[in-house]
Design a protein around this motif. Structure first.
Motif, PDB file in Angstrom:
ATOM      1  N   ASP A 203       0.842  -1.200   0.000  1.00 11.15           N
ATOM      2  CA  ASP A 203       0.000   0.000   0.000  1.00 11.15           C
ATOM      3  C   ASP A 203       0.873   1.244   0.000  1.00 11.15           C
ATOM      4  N   ILE A 204       0.533   2.207  -0.844  1.00 12.45           N
ATOM      5  CA  ILE A 204       1.315   3.443  -0.908  1.00 12.45           C
ATOM      6  C   ILE A 204       1.050   4.279   0.342  1.00 12.45           C
ATOM      7  N   THR A 205       2.121   4.632   1.032  1.00 12.59           N
ATOM      8  CA  THR A 205       1.960   5.419   2.257  1.00 12.59           C
ATOM      9  C   THR A 205       2.478   6.846   2.130  1.00 12.59           C
ATOM     10  N   MET A 257       0.694  10.562  -8.709  1.00  6.25           N
ATOM     11  CA  MET A 257       0.470   9.983  -7.375  1.00  6.25           C
ATOM     12  C   MET A 257      -1.017   9.651  -7.185  1.00  6.25           C
ATOM     13  N   ASN A 258      -1.902  10.552  -7.597  1.00  2.00           N
ATOM     14  CA  ASN A 258      -3.340  10.264  -7.501  1.00  2.00           C
ATOM     15  C   ASN A 258      -3.689   8.970  -8.234  1.00  2.00           C
ATOM     16  N   LYS A 261      -2.146   5.892  -6.522  1.00  2.00           N
ATOM     17  CA  LYS A 261      -2.783   5.727  -5.219  1.00  2.00           C
ATOM     18  C   LYS A 261      -4.252   5.336  -5.383  1.00  2.00           C
ATOM     19  N   TYR A 295      -4.078  12.392   2.021  1.00  3.77           N
ATOM     20  CA  TYR A 295      -5.167  11.544   1.520  1.00  3.77           C
ATOM     21  C   TYR A 295      -6.021  11.055   2.696  1.00  3.77           C
ATOM     22  N   SER A 299      -2.088   9.004   4.202  1.00  3.41           N
ATOM     23  CA  SER A 299      -0.832   9.087   3.445  1.00  3.41           C
ATOM     24  C   SER A 299      -0.611  10.506   2.937  1.00  3.41           C
ATOM     25  N   MET A 319       7.113   7.040  -5.150  1.00  5.85           N
ATOM     26  CA  MET A 319       6.144   6.692  -4.122  1.00  5.85           C
ATOM     27  C   MET A 319       6.666   5.531  -3.296  1.00  5.85           C
ATOM     28  N   GLY A 321       5.754   2.505  -0.670  1.00  6.91           N
ATOM     29  CA  GLY A 321       4.693   1.638  -0.178  1.00  6.91           C
ATOM     30  C   GLY A 321       5.180   0.794   0.983  1.00  6.91           C
TER      31      GLY A 321
END
Lengths: 441, 279
Positions: A203-205, A257-258, A261, A295, A299, A319, A321
């Motif tokens: 998961d992207i943090t 990034m959007n 993510k 977010y 994140s 990014m 994760g």
């Protein structure tokens, strides 16, 4: 257009008659309108906004495999339109002139030129300064046209809201819409995205995104220009037209990034200013912004954008994760110093061309495949809350901003109308000041 | 700069050379007049005295009428490889490199230019006739030139490795280098025997010749005789039309080095030279 159709049908006719080896095939066919329509696969394109990017996009549309013809051009300025037409006809950058079917009668200039070219086309390329995007997009969709439009898709919250509404209509009408966030059409990014979706980095943090560079062109004020004309020429430095470089350029990196993510920030806070590029020729925009976007899951995306000559230059996204890191510029995914995937850059495509290749292939087959406007609008809003955060020095919330109705557009689009920002007696424009500039009470 | 004495050599490569392309044939004897050559590829330190010289106007177009500077790069065209004073300057068009020469001429009164293909190959060979001046064994290359096998995917500071026999660094590898010649596949077939200072005059924008191979290339591209033709694809990611006259968005592997002719041309010849390239 009638002539052009005839021309094409004659070509087909010649081809057929040679195949039938004798050429007895009949002149009467020439008068059969139904026949002509059934063989005419021409996709007609109009371009609105004939600057460097509009001309580039037109060139790419005309370089696709489909039978694409440029039939009409619109720009606020005649000289910009003429330069664009000349570049397309010169063939210096590729030979497309046989596909340019623009006549004096289908060249339109002025603020309302867009209204005149849209009816002539099947596909509309919208590449004016972004402040106009919402009204041009709305008109194109209301007239049932497919759209290629450049990023960003607005410069203020009201514009974003409008584009989101029109995006819904486009979906209902099954009109293809591509937004020029070309990383979505670039092979390396698609390969990275696929692996991130498959869980390679967990998961992207957090993420870091950058557009730090020397900046762009300036167009000096000319004698005899109205204030409106000056701002339209030197549009990069006025927010109603450009949205500041955090919106106009850095949107590319925010959008990545959007995209990866699969979400949009809920709020932003940050700092910025204009320390070096502060002359009056630079209008009202900042030369640097550093924004922290949050977010819903907590994140963070850290975003830097700078237009200052002689400084460290970087345009990139990375990014982090729970299981690894993706670096987009290097096109590499790694974990604890170990490379998990590295894209072979010899396999990179030409993303600007690919946007058009995929769009026109879909249109020619009658397919409905692209609905980019909604993401384009939301990534635009990301950049706008970033700008509002640096301008005000406050936390700017997504929902509140989207529904704020804030518009920075002029009351009236005309050469003698006042633009929304005006210079003082010395030619300097009001500059947003953190702690003073306020958007919400 | 290093003096390169006049002399003659055989341009091109024999059919049995590994990696050899047809455009390197037929081999021909060529005479070259003496010149000085930059021992290193032009560095950012040198380039920036021009590129960041605020007194020189920045223009979109390139014209022989006035010395001007390149426009700003929208994105970093070193692509993160480094921009130290000693890194070789990269990603510029042939015309941009020649405008640097014109600026130098205006500043110093001394005429510098890009080498011709023949001058470049003569200097690269340094009196040898093998694929590289270090022999035919690709493994020996590692000590002399940055290619795919030892570059870690990026260019390196100039003169980090050993020079060739005439004291020239990075002729093979690091960055491919602009020459003056228009590229023609059959350039050597058209050469008379014992041609003196041959040059294919400038024609269309593409293709022109770069030499030497780069940090991105396989070892077999790093040969004295290898000829690389420029193409529109070196600017494919420039989204604007007309595309930049100064920069190559996809030519990060291209740089240049300077030569100074042993016998300085006359003022009229120099003007004619710049007119023919900066038009």
């Amino acid at each position: 257009m009638e002539n052009e159709k005839l021309h094409r049908s004659r070509r087909d006719f010649v081809k057929q008659s040679t195949m039938l080896a004798g050429g007895i095939v009949a002149m009467p066919l020439m008068s059969n309108a139904g026949y002509f329509q059934s063989v005419d696969d021409t996709i007609k394109v109009a371009v609105i906004g004939c600057g460097g990017r509009g001309t580039g996009a037109a060139m790419q549309a005309l370089s696709t495999k489909q039978n694409v013809k440029l039939v009409a051009m619109a720009d606020a300025f005649r000289d910009r339109l003429d330069n664009s037409y000349k570049a397309l006809m010169d063939g210096d950058e590729g030979d497309v002139k046989e596909r340019v079917a623009v006549t004096e009668e289908t060249k339109f200039v002025g603020f309302d030129a867009y209204k005149k070219v849209i009816p002539l086309a099947d596909v509309v390329i919208i590449a004016t300064p972004p402040g106009f995007r919402p009204i041009h997009f709305e008109e194109a969709i209301s007239q049932g046209k497919h759209v290629f439009m450049e990023k960003p898709v607005a410069t203020d919250p009201a514009g974003v809201k409008k584009v989101l509404e029109v995006a819904e209509i486009a979906k209902k009408k099954k009109l293809n819409v591509i937004v020029g966030l070309q990383r979505h059409y670039q092979t390396s990014y698609r390969e990275l995205y696929k692996r991130v979706q498959d869980g390679m980095i967990g998961d992207i943090t957090s993420g870091q995104v950058y557009w730090n560079s020397d900046g762009v062109w300036v167009r000096p004020r000319q004698a005899g220009q109205t204030e409106m004309e000056y701002q339209m020429r030197n549009w990069y430095y006025f927010n109603w037209l450009c949205g500041d470089h955090i919106t106009e350029q850095h949107i590319h990196n925010l959008d990545v990034m959007n995209w990866f993510k699969g979400a949009y920030p809920v709020k932003a806070q940050g700092l910025g200013g204009r320390q070096v590029r502060n002359g009056k020729e630079y209008g009202e925009i900042y030369d640097h912004h550093f924004v922290e976007f949050t977010y819903a899951d907590g994140s963070i995306m850290n975003s830097q954008c700078r237009h200052i000559k002689g400084t460290y230059s970087i345009v990139d996204e990375m990014m982090v994760g729970t299981k690894g890191t993706v670096k987009c510029g290097a096109a590499e995914i790694s974990s604890k110093g170990k490379t998990l995937f590295k894209f072979d850059k010899a396999k990179e495509n030409e993303p600007y061309q690919n946007e058009h290749d995929e769009l026109f292939a879909a249109i020619a087959k009658g397919e409905y495949k692209f609905a980019d406007a909604e993401n384009g609008a939301r990534s635009t809003l990301t950049s706008i809350i970033g700008r509002m955060a640096t301008y005000s020095g406050q936390i700017i919330e997504w929902d509140k901003t989207l529904n704020s109705g804030i518009s920075i557009q002029p009351q009236k689009y005309a050469w003698d109308a006042p633009p929304p920002v005006l210079p003082d007696a010395n030619g300097f424009y009001p500059i947003a000041t953190p702690g003073v500039t306020k958007y919400f009470s | 700069m290093v003096p390169i004495r006049s002399g003659s050599f055989t341009i091109g490569s024999p059919a049995n050379e590994d990696g050899r392309d047809e455009d390197e044939a037929p081999q021909k004897k060529v005479q070259v007049s003496g010149f000085w050559m930059g021992e290193k590829e032009v560095s950012f330190g040198e380039w920036d005295t021009f590129f960041k010289n605020m007194e020189v106007p920045q223009t979109k177009d390139i014209s022989v009428d006035a010395v001007s500077r390149p426009t700003a790069q929208y994105i970093d065209l070193t692509w993160g490889m480094g921009r130290d004073d000693r890194h070789p300057t990269n990603s510029m068009s042939q015309q941009a490199a020649l405008m640097y020469c014109k600026w130098l001429y205006d500043k110093t009164g001394v005429f510098y230019r890009l080498p011709t293909e023949a001058e470049w190959e003569y200097a690269c060979r340094a009196g040898t006739q093998t694929a590289t001046p270090f022999g035919n064994d690709a493994r020996s290359l590692e000590a002399y030139g940055y290619f795919k096998g030892n570059s870690e995917g990026k260019f390196h500071k100039t003169a980090s490795l050993k020079p060739n026999g005439w004291g020239l660094y990075d002729m093979l590898g690091n960055l491919s280098e602009w020459t003056l010649d228009q590229y023609q596949t059959d350039a050597y077939a058209k050469l008379p025997s014992d041609a003196k200072d041959p040059l294919v005059a400038p024609g269309s924008k593409y293709p022109k010749v770069v030499r030497g191979g780069s940090y991105l290339d396989n070892a077999e591209e790093l040969r004295c005789a290898n000829r690389i033709a420029s193409s529109a694809s070196w600017n494919k990611r420039d989204p604007q039309i007309p595309k930049s006259k100064w920069w190559l968005t996809d030519g990060m592997f291209v740089g240049f080095r300077l030569v100074r002719p042993g016998k300085a041309p006359t003022k009229a010849e120099i003007e004619k030279f710049f007119e023919s390239y900066l038009k």
